[in-house]
Design an enzyme around this catalytic site. Sequence first.
Site, short mmCIF file in Angstrom:
data_model
loop_
_atom_site.label_atom_id
_atom_site.label_comp_id
_atom_site.label_asym_id
_atom_site.label_seq_id
_atom_site.Cartn_x
_atom_site.Cartn_y
_atom_site.Cartn_z
N LYS A 121 39.43 39.88 132.27
CA LYS A 121 38.70 39.45 132.39
C LYS A 121 38.10 39.62 133.78
CE LYS A 121 39.27 34.63 134.39
NZ LYS A 121 40.24 33.36 134.26
N ASP A 122 40.65 40.18 134.09
CA ASP A 122 40.00 41.13 135.78
C ASP A 122 39.49 42.00 135.89
OD1 ASP A 122 41.38 39.00 137.29
OD2 ASP A 122 43.24 39.82 136.53
N TYR A 142 53.82 29.57 142.98
CA TYR A 142 52.50 29.20 144.28
C TYR A 142 51.81 27.34 144.10
CZ TYR A 142 49.05 31.35 140.73
OH TYR A 142 48.38 31.07 139.41
N LYS A 162 46.76 28.63 150.27
CA LYS A 162 48.33 28.92 148.64
C LYS A 162 49.58 29.24 149.28
CE LYS A 162 44.79 30.86 145.36
NZ LYS A 162 44.67 32.16 143.88
N HIS A 210 41.74 36.68 142.73
CA HIS A 210 40.99 35.49 142.57
C HIS A 210 41.32 34.79 143.23
CE1 HIS A 210 43.42 36.49 139.22
NE2 HIS A 210 42.56 36.91 138.53
N GLU A 220 36.26 29.67 140.27
CA GLU A 220 36.44 30.55 140.20
C GLU A 220 35.87 31.53 140.27
OE1 GLU A 220 39.60 31.61 136.42
OE2 GLU A 220 37.50 30.79 135.62
N HIS A 256 42.44 36.56 146.27
CA HIS A 256 44.60 37.11 146.46
C HIS A 256 44.84 37.22 145.29
CE1 HIS A 256 48.61 35.44 145.36
NE2 HIS A 256 48.65 36.01 146.37
N GLN A 293 48.74 20.99 143.18
CA GLN A 293 49.16 22.01 142.36
C GLN A 293 50.10 22.99 142.46
OE1 GLN A 293 45.84 22.82 140.24
NE2 GLN A 293 46.51 24.18 139.50
N ASP A 294 51.31 23.02 141.13
CA ASP A 294 52.29 24.44 141.85
C ASP A 294 51.81 25.06 140.57
OD1 ASP A 294 53.36 23.38 143.68
OD2 ASP A 294 55.16 23.29 143.09
N GLU A 352 65.80 25.49 151.92
CA GLU A 352 64.94 25.21 151.95
C GLU A 352 62.91 25.26 151.87
OE1 GLU A 352 63.19 22.11 155.20
OE2 GLU A 352 64.75 20.55 154.08
#
Length: 182
Positions: free
Chosen positions: A169-170, A132, A72, A62, A143, A119, A47-48, A28
């Site tokens: 971006k990162d 996640y 998360k 992030h 963000e 994270h 949200q997944d 599970e």
Amino acid sequence: MEIEQTGLKDCMIIKPRVFEDPRGYFFESFNKQTFEEKTGLSGDFVQDNQSFSSYGVIRGLHAQTGAFAQAKLVRVTKGEVLDVAVDARPGSPTYGKHVAIRLSAENKLQLYIPRGFVHGFSVLSETAEFLYKCDNFFNKASETGVIYNDTDLNINWLIPDEKQSVSDKDLLLKPFSLLHEQ
């Protein structure tokens, strides 16, 4: 389900109970009631998300801010990653500290990352699928993040520099010391 503390306040490793036999295995991956009983935290995930990455990819660090901050629950269904959570909650006794945990399809470990953390993860296997659950919806305007190679955090991503792959971006993310400045 077993809970293991990481040393960072409210951030914990979740070990599912895995049932194996010659046909394979079953576990599970999430049960709201058990999660809440064992952790004392809300299991209201809304949200997944799922990502697929190749060896050397580093995603992060992030976070979402304000009313859109997210907790998360993360895991890997294929391959192996080094998952990193940094406590970015001003006033927290573990502020500025991080944990790095190997998550893999094989070990089936999950990491719970509270709201207020930044994270990220690096891919240690040829490829990896990363899943996640989030307890709040994504909001582009909320963000934020920290540059993956921040010298104060000094995170060892376990990827040689020449093999690291980071998004444009990162690469624009700020140092940890400037995270809470406007």
